[in-house]
Scaffold this active site. Structure first.
Site, PDB file in Angstrom:
ATOM      1  N   ARG A   7      -2.671  -1.653  -5.017  1.00  0.00           N
ATOM      2  CA  ARG A   7      -3.811  -2.464  -5.467  1.00  0.00           C
ATOM      3  C   ARG A   7      -3.892  -2.470  -6.992  1.00  0.00           C
ATOM      4  NH1 ARG A   7      -7.040   1.236  -7.350  1.00  0.00           N
ATOM      5  NH2 ARG A   7      -6.773   3.270  -6.376  1.00  0.00           N
TER       6      ARG A   7
ATOM      7  N   GLY B 178       0.827  -1.212   0.000  1.00  0.00           N
ATOM      8  CA  GLY B 178       0.000   0.000   0.000  1.00  0.00           C
ATOM      9  C   GLY B 178       0.854   1.250   0.000  1.00  0.00           C
TER      10      GLY B 178
ATOM     11  N   ARG C 220      -1.910   7.104   2.200  1.00  0.00           N
ATOM     12  CA  ARG C 220      -1.450   8.180   3.105  1.00  0.00           C
ATOM     13  C   ARG C 220      -0.332   7.659   4.010  1.00  0.00           C
ATOM     14  NH1 ARG C 220      -7.117   9.636   2.665  1.00  0.00           N
ATOM     15  NH2 ARG C 220      -7.509   7.657   3.658  1.00  0.00           N
TER      16      ARG C 220
ATOM     17  N   GLY D 141     -10.231   1.720  14.879  1.00  0.00           N
ATOM     18  CA  GLY D 141      -9.547   0.609  15.546  1.00  0.00           C
ATOM     19  C   GLY D 141      -8.981   1.052  16.885  1.00  0.00           C
TER      20      GLY D 141
ATOM     21  N   GLY E  29      -0.680  -2.282  10.343  1.00  0.00           N
ATOM     22  CA  GLY E  29      -1.369  -1.132  10.930  1.00  0.00           C
ATOM     23  C   GLY E  29      -2.811  -1.036  10.484  1.00  0.00           C
TER      24      GLY E  29
ATOM     25  N   HIS F  51     -12.192  11.566  13.281  1.00  0.00           N
ATOM     26  CA  HIS F  51     -11.200  11.387  12.223  1.00  0.00           C
ATOM     27  C   HIS F  51     -11.599  12.160  10.973  1.00  0.00           C
ATOM     28  CE1 HIS F  51      -9.768   7.995  14.658  1.00  0.00           C
ATOM     29  NE2 HIS F  51      -8.628   8.112  13.978  1.00  0.00           N
ATOM     30  N   HIS F  52     -10.646  12.278  10.070  1.00  0.00           N
ATOM     31  CA  HIS F  52     -10.832  12.931   8.769  1.00  0.00           C
ATOM     32  C   HIS F  52     -11.971  12.285   7.969  1.00  0.00           C
ATOM     33  CE1 HIS F  52      -8.755   9.449   6.979  1.00  0.00           C
ATOM     34  NE2 HIS F  52      -7.995   9.505   8.076  1.00  0.00           N
TER      35      HIS F  52
ATOM     36  N   LYS G 161     -11.893   8.514   6.276  1.00  0.00           N
ATOM     37  CA  LYS G 161     -11.786   7.242   7.024  1.00  0.00           C
ATOM     38  C   LYS G 161     -13.003   6.367   6.736  1.00  0.00           C
ATOM     39  CE  LYS G 161     -10.578   5.227  11.446  1.00  0.00           C
ATOM     40  NZ  LYS G 161      -9.588   4.344  10.813  1.00  0.00           N
TER      41      LYS G 161
ATOM     42  N   ASN H   4      -3.121   1.360  16.449  1.00  0.00           N
ATOM     43  CA  ASN H   4      -2.518   2.692  16.571  1.00  0.00           C
ATOM     44  C   ASN H   4      -1.071   2.515  16.988  1.00  0.00           C
ATOM     45  OD1 ASN H   4      -1.697   5.325  17.588  1.00  0.00           O
ATOM     46  ND2 ASN H   4      -3.855   5.856  17.339  1.00  0.00           N
TER      47      ASN H   4
ATOM     48  N   ALA I 281      -1.145  -3.485  15.420  1.00  0.00           N
ATOM     49  CA  ALA I 281      -1.567  -2.393  16.302  1.00  0.00           C
ATOM     50  C   ALA I 281      -2.474  -1.448  15.549  1.00  0.00           C
ATOM     51  CB  ALA I 281      -0.350  -1.634  16.836  1.00  0.00           C
TER      52      ALA I 281
HETATM   53  P1  NAD Z   1      -5.200   4.979   2.340  1.00  0.00           P
HETATM   54  O1  NAD Z   1      -6.498   4.626   1.701  1.00  0.00           O
HETATM   55  O2  NAD Z   1      -4.626   6.319   2.062  1.00  0.00           O
HETATM   56  O3  NAD Z   1      -4.077   3.894   1.930  1.00  0.00           O
HETATM   57  C1  NAD Z   1      -4.312   2.532   1.757  1.00  0.00           C
HETATM   58  C2  NAD Z   1      -3.516   2.122   0.523  1.00  0.00           C
HETATM   59  O4  NAD Z   1      -3.551   0.691   0.417  1.00  0.00           O
HETATM   60  C3  NAD Z   1      -4.136   2.690  -0.776  1.00  0.00           C
HETATM   61  O5  NAD Z   1      -3.129   3.326  -1.523  1.00  0.00           O
HETATM   62  C4  NAD Z   1      -4.682   1.458  -1.468  1.00  0.00           C
HETATM   63  O6  NAD Z   1      -4.675   1.561  -2.878  1.00  0.00           O
HETATM   64  C5  NAD Z   1      -3.711   0.393  -0.965  1.00  0.00           C
HETATM   65  N1  NAD Z   1      -4.214  -0.948  -1.138  1.00  0.00           N
HETATM   66  C6  NAD Z   1      -5.482  -1.424  -1.002  1.00  0.00           C
HETATM   67  N2  NAD Z   1      -5.514  -2.736  -1.317  1.00  0.00           N
HETATM   68  C7  NAD Z   1      -4.259  -3.096  -1.625  1.00  0.00           C
HETATM   69  C8  NAD Z   1      -3.655  -4.318  -2.037  1.00  0.00           C
HETATM   70  N3  NAD Z   1      -4.372  -5.437  -2.194  1.00  0.00           N
HETATM   71  N4  NAD Z   1      -2.328  -4.318  -2.261  1.00  0.00           N
HETATM   72  C9  NAD Z   1      -1.583  -3.205  -2.116  1.00  0.00           C
HETATM   73  N5  NAD Z   1      -2.100  -2.012  -1.759  1.00  0.00           N
HETATM   74  C10 NAD Z   1      -3.424  -1.967  -1.520  1.00  0.00           C
HETATM   75  O7  NAD Z   1      -5.400   4.748   3.880  1.00  0.00           O
HETATM   76  P2  NAD Z   1      -4.431   5.170   5.094  1.00  0.00           P
HETATM   77  O8  NAD Z   1      -4.939   6.397   5.730  1.00  0.00           O
HETATM   78  O9  NAD Z   1      -3.009   5.101   4.656  1.00  0.00           O
HETATM   79  O10 NAD Z   1      -4.747   3.982   6.111  1.00  0.00           O
HETATM   80  C11 NAD Z   1      -4.565   2.636   5.748  1.00  0.00           C
HETATM   81  C12 NAD Z   1      -4.995   1.740   6.902  1.00  0.00           C
HETATM   82  O11 NAD Z   1      -4.174   1.992   8.030  1.00  0.00           O
HETATM   83  C13 NAD Z   1      -6.439   1.988   7.378  1.00  0.00           C
HETATM   84  O12 NAD Z   1      -6.979   0.756   7.806  1.00  0.00           O
HETATM   85  C14 NAD Z   1      -6.248   2.930   8.551  1.00  0.00           C
HETATM   86  O13 NAD Z   1      -7.319   2.898   9.466  1.00  0.00           O
HETATM   87  C15 NAD Z   1      -4.991   2.379   9.140  1.00  0.00           C
HETATM   88  N6  NAD Z   1      -4.200   3.304   9.953  1.00  0.00           N
HETATM   89  C16 NAD Z   1      -3.580   2.772  11.031  1.00  0.00           C
HETATM   90  C17 NAD Z   1      -2.756   3.548  11.800  1.00  0.00           C
HETATM   91  C18 NAD Z   1      -2.002   2.904  12.943  1.00  0.00           C
HETATM   92  O14 NAD Z   1      -1.275   3.589  13.670  1.00  0.00           O
HETATM   93  N7  NAD Z   1      -2.114   1.587  13.112  1.00  0.00           N
HETATM   94  C19 NAD Z   1      -2.574   4.905  11.496  1.00  0.00           C
HETATM   95  C20 NAD Z   1      -3.214   5.424  10.377  1.00  0.00           C
HETATM   96  C21 NAD Z   1      -4.018   4.607   9.603  1.00  0.00           C
END
Ligand code: NAD
Length: 347
Positions: A106, A79, A83, A236, A169, A226-227, A230, A195, A193
């Site tokens: 993806r 991914g 972001r 989570g 994450g 959140h933004h 989301k 977060n 995690a």
């Molecule tokens: P996002 O939508 O900007 O990024 C997700 C990326 O994953 C996208 O670019 C998407 O195209 C890609 N993706 C989807 N399916 C895929 C696949 N099969 N193979 C490869 N890439 C693929 O979202 P984000 O804000 O970056 O958040 C992503 C995840 O992380 C969410 O579940 C969010 O809630 C979580 N998150 C967790 C934390 C943490 O601290 N654990 C912090 C921020 C976000």
């Protein structure tokens, strides 16, 4: 909470030794041009920016962790255009002791075929963004994954097959997806995690302690904002905070959780743990746990103003996970303040 030890490979395969020879201490962080040259030398897929590299030769999967204590850690980013993916790319290419070896996106993503380094405006790395996660898991020692629940569950199986540590994450995982991750964690180290920030993990400890001390005269409510982009709610992190509160109270969250109220819901049930989710603007992540009794109220809050806090935590998790025994670990294990009662939650 390691559950099973891994058989370590004694002789890493030539195709996988991308960063440093075994037994040699980590050299200084290779520059992008060094990475490019190194990848060329080792027959890895390289391409001039804008050109698509040949499909990598698929190495045979190994069921052992691929890296010992020496050498740079080869890290893949699932991914990479997201972001968090872009944030991680920026942090990992400059992290000492880390060599970024690949990134996936993806199917249908407009970044497929582009150079990974150029994705965030950096120097080309000679690594082409692909859609097939299998070579990524085979080439990396650790894959960091902030994608979607379905993708992450599939990735966990690939991590187990390839003997690759997996730092997850992704949030919004259902019980089947959690099952896939738990099964994979019997073979490889997985850090999961919801977060990855230091502050939120500390907040979870605080919430568990406060809730251990207070009885059910104190109503517990978790509020998050959140933004607008989301996709899952409650977050989570909110659910992790609810888990912490439930653990402190000695109850199971699924028995007491109240997820959103609307209409004639009746009076609050004693002992329930409520969740409210707000969406709007560009809020990175605000979480408050309220303990409300007659005549007084305690509120503990964490506000994230930069997603870099998650990225920094994820980089710590990557460095920590490489070389660990198989098991499902939480960020508290990584940060070193697991008091023994917590477990990872990602649902
Ligand atoms: P996002 O939508 O900007 O990024 C997700 C990326 O994953 C996208 O670019 C998407 O195209 C890609 N993706 C989807 N399916 C895929 C696949 N099969 N193979 C490869 N890439 C693929 O979202 P984000 O804000 O970056 O958040 C992503 C995840 O992380 C969410 O579940 C969010 O809630 C979580 N998150 C967790 C934390 C943490 O601290 N654990 C912090 C921020 C976000």
């Amino acid at each position: 909470m390691a559950t099973k030890s891994l058989r370590r490979s004694t002789a890493p395969k030539a195709s996988k030794v991308a960063a440093a020879k075994p037994g040699k201490p980590s050299a200084a962080k290779p520059t992008p041009s060094k990475v490019l040259a190194k990848n060329k030398k080792q027959g890895k897929p390289v391409a001039a920016p804008g050109k698509v590299a040949p499909t990598p030769v698929k190495p045979t999967p190994v069921l052992a962790l691929k890296r010992g204590s020496s050498g740079a850690i080869r890290v893949g980013i699932a991914g990479c255009a997201g972001r968090m993916g872009q944030m991680l790319l920026k942090l990992l290419v400059t992290a000492p002791g880390v060599l970024v070896v690949g990134g996936t996106e993806r199917k249908g993503s407009h970044v497929l075929g582009r150079d990974l380094g150029a994705l965030t405006g950096g120097e080309p790395l000679g690594i082409i963004i692909g859609e097939n996660p299998e070579p990524l898991f085979e080439q990396a020692d650790v894959v960091v994954d902030f994608t979607s629940p379905a993708a992450t569950a599939q990735h966990a199986a690939l991590a187990a097959k390839a003997g690759t540590a997996h730092v997850i994450g992704t949030t919004g995982l259902d019980s089947d997806q959690m099952g896939a991750i738990s099964r994979a964690a019997q073979r490889v180290p997985i850090v999961l995690a919801a977060n990855m920030s230091l502050g939120v993990n500390l907040l979870e400890q605080v919430v568990e302690e406060v809730s251990r001390i207070l009885d059910t005269d104190w109503d517990i409510e978790v509020i998050e904002m959140h933004h607008r982009h989301k996709v899952d709610a409650p977050s989570g992190t909110a659910l992790s905070l609810g888990e912490s509160a439930a653990r402190g109270r000695g109850v199971q969250l699924r028995r007491v959780a109240r997820r959103g109220r609307d209409g004639q819901v009746g009076p609050r049930v004693k002992g329930e743990i409520g969740f409210s989710a707000i969406r709007g603007g560009d809020v990175v992540g605000d979480h408050t746990v309220i303990f409300a009794a007659d005549g007084e109220r305690i509120e503990v809050t964490h506000k994230a103003s930069s997603r870099e806090i998650f990225g920094r935590g994820a980089v710590k998790a990557v460095l920590w996970a490489a070389g660990k025994r198989a098991g499902l670990y939480s960020m508290k294990d990584v940060l070193g303040f697991n008091l023994g009662s917590s477990s990872p939650t990602g649902v």
